[in-house]
Design a protein around this motif. Structure first.
Motif, PDB file in Angstrom:
ATOM      1  N   ALA A 276       0.867  -1.187   0.000  1.00 36.28           N
ATOM      2  CA  ALA A 276       0.000   0.000   0.000  1.00 36.28           C
ATOM      3  C   ALA A 276       0.896   1.227   0.000  1.00 36.28           C
ATOM      4  N   ILE A 277       0.331   2.327  -0.465  1.00 40.14           N
ATOM      5  CA  ILE A 277       1.047   3.603  -0.471  1.00 40.14           C
ATOM      6  C   ILE A 277       0.291   4.554   0.467  1.00 40.14           C
ATOM      7  N   VAL A 278       1.015   5.128   1.410  1.00 41.10           N
ATOM      8  CA  VAL A 278       0.385   6.080   2.342  1.00 41.10           C
ATOM      9  C   VAL A 278       1.167   7.393   2.259  1.00 41.10           C
ATOM     10  N   ARG A 279       0.472   8.475   1.972  1.00 36.62           N
ATOM     11  CA  ARG A 279       1.131   9.788   2.001  1.00 36.62           C
ATOM     12  C   ARG A 279       0.910  10.436   3.361  1.00 36.62           C
ATOM     13  N   LEU A 280       1.985  11.001   3.915  1.00 35.71           N
ATOM     14  CA  LEU A 280       1.903  11.706   5.197  1.00 35.71           C
ATOM     15  C   LEU A 280       2.449  13.108   4.991  1.00 35.71           C
TER      16      LEU A 280
ATOM     17  N   GLY B  96       5.021  15.928  20.182  1.00 38.43           N
ATOM     18  CA  GLY B  96       3.688  15.298  20.261  1.00 38.43           C
ATOM     19  C   GLY B  96       2.578  16.303  20.016  1.00 38.43           C
ATOM     20  N   GLU B  97       2.934  17.445  19.403  1.00 37.27           N
ATOM     21  CA  GLU B  97       1.970  18.528  19.182  1.00 37.27           C
ATOM     22  C   GLU B  97       1.852  18.849  17.691  1.00 37.27           C
ATOM     23  N   GLY B  98       2.116  17.847  16.862  1.00 31.76           N
ATOM     24  CA  GLY B  98       2.111  18.095  15.425  1.00 31.76           C
ATOM     25  C   GLY B  98       0.736  17.958  14.796  1.00 31.76           C
ATOM     26  N   VAL B  99       0.723  18.227  13.498  1.00 26.56           N
ATOM     27  CA  VAL B  99      -0.438  17.909  12.656  1.00 26.56           C
ATOM     28  C   VAL B  99       0.120  17.087  11.507  1.00 26.56           C
ATOM     29  N   THR B 100      -0.511  15.963  11.202  1.00 23.94           N
ATOM     30  CA  THR B 100      -0.085  15.165  10.051  1.00 23.94           C
ATOM     31  C   THR B 100      -1.285  14.861   9.177  1.00 23.94           C
ATOM     32  N   ALA B 101      -1.227  15.334   7.922  1.00 24.80           N
ATOM     33  CA  ALA B 101      -2.271  14.954   6.955  1.00 24.80           C
ATOM     34  C   ALA B 101      -1.927  13.557   6.451  1.00 24.80           C
ATOM     35  N   ILE B 102      -2.958  12.736   6.251  1.00 22.39           N
ATOM     36  CA  ILE B 102      -2.733  11.349   5.795  1.00 22.39           C
ATOM     37  C   ILE B 102      -3.653  11.072   4.604  1.00 22.39           C
ATOM     38  N   TYR B 103      -3.083  10.446   3.566  1.00 29.64           N
ATOM     39  CA  TYR B 103      -3.915  10.048   2.425  1.00 29.64           C
ATOM     40  C   TYR B 103      -3.450   8.690   1.911  1.00 29.64           C
ATOM     41  N   SER B 104      -4.411   7.841   1.606  1.00 30.24           N
ATOM     42  CA  SER B 104      -4.085   6.585   0.918  1.00 30.24           C
ATOM     43  C   SER B 104      -5.301   6.156   0.120  1.00 30.24           C
ATOM     44  N   ASP B 105      -5.063   5.647  -1.092  1.00 32.35           N
ATOM     45  CA  ASP B 105      -6.231   5.121  -1.819  1.00 32.35           C
ATOM     46  C   ASP B 105      -6.223   3.589  -1.840  1.00 32.35           C
ATOM     47  N   ASP B 106      -5.237   2.990  -1.150  1.00 30.78           N
ATOM     48  CA  ASP B 106      -5.236   1.524  -1.175  1.00 30.78           C
ATOM     49  C   ASP B 106      -4.977   0.872   0.186  1.00 30.78           C
ATOM     50  N   ALA B 107      -4.988   1.655   1.267  1.00 32.80           N
ATOM     51  CA  ALA B 107      -4.798   1.066   2.605  1.00 32.80           C
ATOM     52  C   ALA B 107      -6.107   0.442   3.065  1.00 32.80           C
ATOM     53  N   ASP B 108      -6.027  -0.796   3.596  1.00 36.05           N
ATOM     54  CA  ASP B 108      -7.263  -1.405   4.103  1.00 36.05           C
ATOM     55  C   ASP B 108      -7.542  -0.908   5.533  1.00 36.05           C
ATOM     56  N   GLU B 109      -8.654  -1.363   6.074  1.00 36.94           N
ATOM     57  CA  GLU B 109      -9.073  -0.863   7.395  1.00 36.94           C
ATOM     58  C   GLU B 109      -8.032  -1.143   8.476  1.00 36.94           C
ATOM     59  N   THR B 110      -7.419  -2.348   8.418  1.00 37.98           N
ATOM     60  CA  THR B 110      -6.427  -2.720   9.434  1.00 37.98           C
ATOM     61  C   THR B 110      -5.240  -1.770   9.379  1.00 37.98           C
ATOM     62  N   LEU B 111      -4.767  -1.512   8.149  1.00 35.78           N
ATOM     63  CA  LEU B 111      -3.609  -0.621   8.005  1.00 35.78           C
ATOM     64  C   LEU B 111      -3.976   0.796   8.424  1.00 35.78           C
ATOM     65  N   ARG B 112      -5.159   1.229   8.051  1.00 45.52           N
ATOM     66  CA  ARG B 112      -5.577   2.600   8.427  1.00 45.52           C
ATOM     67  C   ARG B 112      -5.564   2.758   9.949  1.00 45.52           C
TER      68      ARG B 112
END
Ligand SMILES: NC(=O)C1=CN([C@@H]2O[C@H](COP(=O)(O)OP(=O)(O)OC[C@H]3O[C@@H](n4cnc5c(N)ncnc54)[C@H](O)[C@@H]3O)[C@@H](O)[C@H]2O)C=CC1
Ligand SMILES: O=C(O)[C@@H]1CCC=N1
Length: 265
Positions: A106-110, A119-135
């Motif tokens: 799977a490909i995950v963009r962060l 521990g005070e960051g913001v991370t945008a996350i996108y994936s079009d092929d991650a399954d529920e477990t990976l998400r």
């Protein structure tokens, strides 16, 4: 938490901040190897100067986006059907990453920002092929660094990148400008810098604690006909803060699109 084996290929400023954040959150990093040509020590993880043998469970990439075409060919054979590729590269779209790493599970963009180190960051996350477990796994690992925001598409991902990924630099400029103005009026640089930062940090902490909106906060500070209102009139002018920030975000998007086009070639 992190899977048994993970690599961080290109662990500089931003990658190092993520590692520091995980360390602070008490996340087990014993299975993580940072691949860094300089061999510079990174507290909490083992460091390799070249790509090791084998295929990790997760492979983070955190080098400069312009290096993707140089590094991907040598790395792709290590990103097999059991490997999740997690990229923090600005501008490199999921489709380009998929072309560069065709076998990845799977490909995950962060798109993180530097305050992840606290521990005070913001991370945008996108994936079009991650399954529920990976998400759920990604959510847990990235959530340990602060706010983890899943995006429905890469356009939303870009917007979050513009305001969060780059945001610390923009805020730094604002705080610096506040300090410079104070210095123009006679304060020492040391005192002006300390005060400007305390104003930014204190206001942010207060608003987060109370849940107060920004317009409400500004209203509470500005007495009608008073000094703050006089200053706000300058910021609220037609060529003031809002149009300025819109231009900033537009410039970000334009550059991001240029970088995305370059990564597609
Ligand atoms: N700095 C920031 O606030 C943010 C950066 N990013 C992204 O993070 C990435 C890295 O940015 P920075 O950490 O600021 O840059 P950086 O220059 O500090 O880190 C890049 C790292 O890649 C390493 N590297 C160079 N050639 C390599 C190779 N052949 N193999 C493995 N590693 C190699 C360098 O030694 C360095 O440690 C970029 O893609 C950027 O778009 C994303 C969000 C925020
Ligand atoms: O300036 C950059 O391109 C990266 C992405 C967000 C923050 N730094």
């Amino acid at each position: 938490m992190l899977p048994p084996t993970s690599w961080f290929v290109g662990c500089g400023n931003m990658g190092g901040a993520m590692v520091a954040g995980w360390r602070k959150a008490g996340i087990d990093l014993s299975g993580m190897t940072a691949v860094s040509p300089s061999g510079r020590e990174i507290e909490g993880v083992s460091v390799a100067t070249a790509i090791p043998d084998g295929q990790p469970d997760w492979c983070f990439i955190g080098f400069k986006p312009q290096m993707l075409a140089d590094i991907a060919p040598g790395l792709a054979s290590h990103v097999g059907p059991g490997t999740v590729l997690l990229s923090i590269l600005a501008g490199a779209e999921a489709q380009s990453l998929r072309s560069a790493f065709p076998d990845a599970k799977a490909i995950v963009r962060l798109m993180p920002n530097l305050p992840v180190s606290e521990g005070e960051g913001v991370t945008a996350i996108y994936s079009d092929d991650a399954d529920e477990t990976l998400r759920a796994q990604v959510d847990e690992v990235i959530g340990a660094l602060g706010l983890a925001a899943w995006c429905p598409d890469e356009s939303a991902f870009d917007v979050i990148g513009a305001i969060a990924g780059s945001g610390p630099a923009y805020l730094a400029r604002f705080v610096d400008a506040l300090s410079s103005a104070a210095q123009d009026e006679g304060l020492s640089a040391e005192l002006a810098d300390a005060i400007a930062l305390q104003v930014a940090g204190g206001s942010a902490l207060m608003a987060r604690a109370t849940g107060e909106t920004m317009p409400a906060l500004a209203k509470r500070v500005a007495s009608p006909g008073g000094t703050t209102e006089a200053g706000l009139k300058v910021l609220d002018a037609e060529d003031g803060m809002e149009p300025l920030m819109r231009r900033v975000v537009k410039a970000w998007r334009k550059r991001s699109e240029e970088m995305a086009a370059a990564a597609r070639d």
